[in-house]
Design a protein around this motif. Structure first.
Motif, mmCIF file in Angstrom:
data_model
loop_
_atom_site.group_PDB
_atom_site.id
_atom_site.type_symbol
_atom_site.label_atom_id
_atom_site.label_comp_id
_atom_site.label_asym_id
_atom_site.label_seq_id
_atom_site.Cartn_x
_atom_site.Cartn_y
_atom_site.Cartn_z
ATOM 1 N N TRP A 194 31.657 -2.649 -46.709
ATOM 2 C CA TRP A 194 31.135 -3.475 -45.429
ATOM 3 C C TRP A 194 30.933 -2.253 -44.319
ATOM 4 O O TRP A 194 29.888 -2.292 -43.671
ATOM 5 N N LYS A 248 27.894 -0.433 -45.656
ATOM 6 C CA LYS A 248 26.497 -1.095 -45.706
ATOM 7 C C LYS A 248 26.091 -1.826 -44.564
ATOM 8 O O LYS A 248 24.955 -1.743 -43.984
ATOM 9 N N ASP A 249 26.903 -2.424 -43.715
ATOM 10 C CA ASP A 249 26.700 -3.504 -42.671
ATOM 11 C C ASP A 249 26.767 -2.580 -41.062
ATOM 12 O O ASP A 249 26.071 -2.853 -40.488
#
Length: 400
Positions: free
Chosen positions: A309, A312-313
């Protein structure tokens, strides 16, 4: 079962795994006693129906090897043995159709293709590639590895440390049925089977490298800093005066810097090594063990979904995180641990105190209680004291 058929161990394991089986004294003794010879194909045992199955000795060895490589201090190998007995009768080619889910479960631990692919893609357990290849699930080492990974996920489901009973009953009926009467009988049978297993002192496999290797040299290299850090990061470590002094004192050479090992051969970082990375959080979370401890992965105890997370985010992309194994690399673990600390420092768009950040890191931001001085904060403060002298010598190590 289709066209899948195993006659020999050689049909369903790779050479490294077969060698590991031969290295187990109980397995080798059992195999030799029935006429098997090293260097020749090893026959799988057959039940009265002609189906292959693992003996108790073989099942114990497979479970212990998998735990030794990937889940030390995280999963009990006896748990794997007992569940395999209940789910498949230790038959690697076992297959069942679930009318409710309309899914087929396969192998020793009875996993569906959907569950296996979720474990690999979402949880990051990527030692074996099972994507769109259900026949892989019939292989003992693959199936037990993924079953252990699923149990590890259950052990901290919903960010709570779970009991053995929860894990076993959830394995059978799903997390919603972990306390339902429908899984109680399974739990009782599990306890009975586990109690009947031979003592683990008799069947003990020495810890193996955390990931498969193709040679003895490769296995040895897995215990070095160089195998888990980039060339640039290693150069930075060598350029740090305290680290280079320590490494030279212990006879380390460039390209082959060994991790320190405890009396159970678990690799860990010295405090001098750790000071160049992040400091007391890693001491508090995982006691500086490279592979992590308990349910915590790597030095910083960061799990794969959180790291993925962040990558990626939130755009933390200095290091790539593609699997759980990446988080056993010191720099990667510390990087994503630091990223998570940074995110927690602004949790819910508020500037947070060091006490909040530490407690949130260790138990989740929703579980912080600043009205009381929690044990996690006290443990962190105790660890931080150990670094004061080092900080005075060569600058501070700022975490928060």
């Amino acid at each position: 079962m289709g066209c899948v058929s195993f006659r020999f161990w050689d049909d369903c394991v790779n050479l490294l795994d077969l060698e590991a089986m031969w290295m187990d004294p109980n397995v080798s003794a059992e195999w030799v006693s029935v006429g098997e010879t090293k260097g020749s194909k090893v026959h799988l045992s057959r039940n009265p129906d002609g189906q292959p199955y693992l003996t108790q000795t073989e099942m114990k060895a497979v479970s212990s090897i998998i735990v030794g490589r990937h889940f030390v201090s995280q999963i009990d190998s006896d748990m794997l043995c007992a569940i395999a007995e209940l789910e498949s009768g230790k038959q690697p080619l076992a297959m069942q159709y679930n009318k409710k889910t309309k899914e087929v479960t396969m192998g020793l631990m009875q996993l569906s293709q959907k569950t296996a692919e979720w474990i690999v893609s979402e949880m990051g357990f990527r030692i074996y590639d099972v994507a769109e290849n259900s026949t892989m699930l019939y292989k003992p080492f693959v199936n037990v590895y993924l079953g252990a990974a699923y149990l590890k996920w259950l052990s901290c489901h919903d960010q709570k440390e779970r009991s053995e009973e929860f894990m076993v009953r959830a394995y059978k009926g799903g997390v919603k049925k972990a306390a339902h009467k429908s899984t109680l009988g399974y739990w009782k049978r599990y306890l009975s089977v586990k109690e009947s297993l031979p003592s683990r002192k008799i069947f003990e496999v020495n810890p193996l490298p955390y990931a498969p290797s193709t040679s003895a040299a490769g296995s040895e290299k897995k215990g070095t800093w160089d195998s888990r850090a980039s060339v640039q990061d290693m150069e930075a470590m060598w350029n740090h005066p305290s680290v280079s002094k320590e490494w030279n004192k212990t006879g380390e050479k460039r390209g082959k810097v060994r991790f320190s090992l405890d009396n159970e051969t678990r690799p860990y970082l010295s405090r001098v090594e750790l000071k160049t990375v992040l400091c007391a959080i890693a001491e508090t979370v995982c006691m500086r063990y490279v592979n992590g401890i308990g349910q915590r992965i790597g030095l910083m105890g960061i799990d794969y979904p959180t790291a993925h997370w962040l990558y990626k985010d939130l755009g933390y992309k200095v290091y790539v995180v593609e699997s759980v194994e990446d988080l056993r690399k010191p720099f990667e673990s510390m990087y994503f641990g630091a990223a998570y600390l940074a995110w927690l420092s602004q949790y819910d768009r508020r500037q947070r105190s060091p006490e909040f950040i530490v407690q949130a890191y260790l138990s989740g931001p929703q579980n912080v209680n600043l009205q009381e001085t929690g044990p996690h904060w006290l443990k962190f403060q105790e660890a931080l004291i150990r670094y004061e002298d080092l900080n005075k010598e060569s600058g501070s190590c700022n975490i928060l």
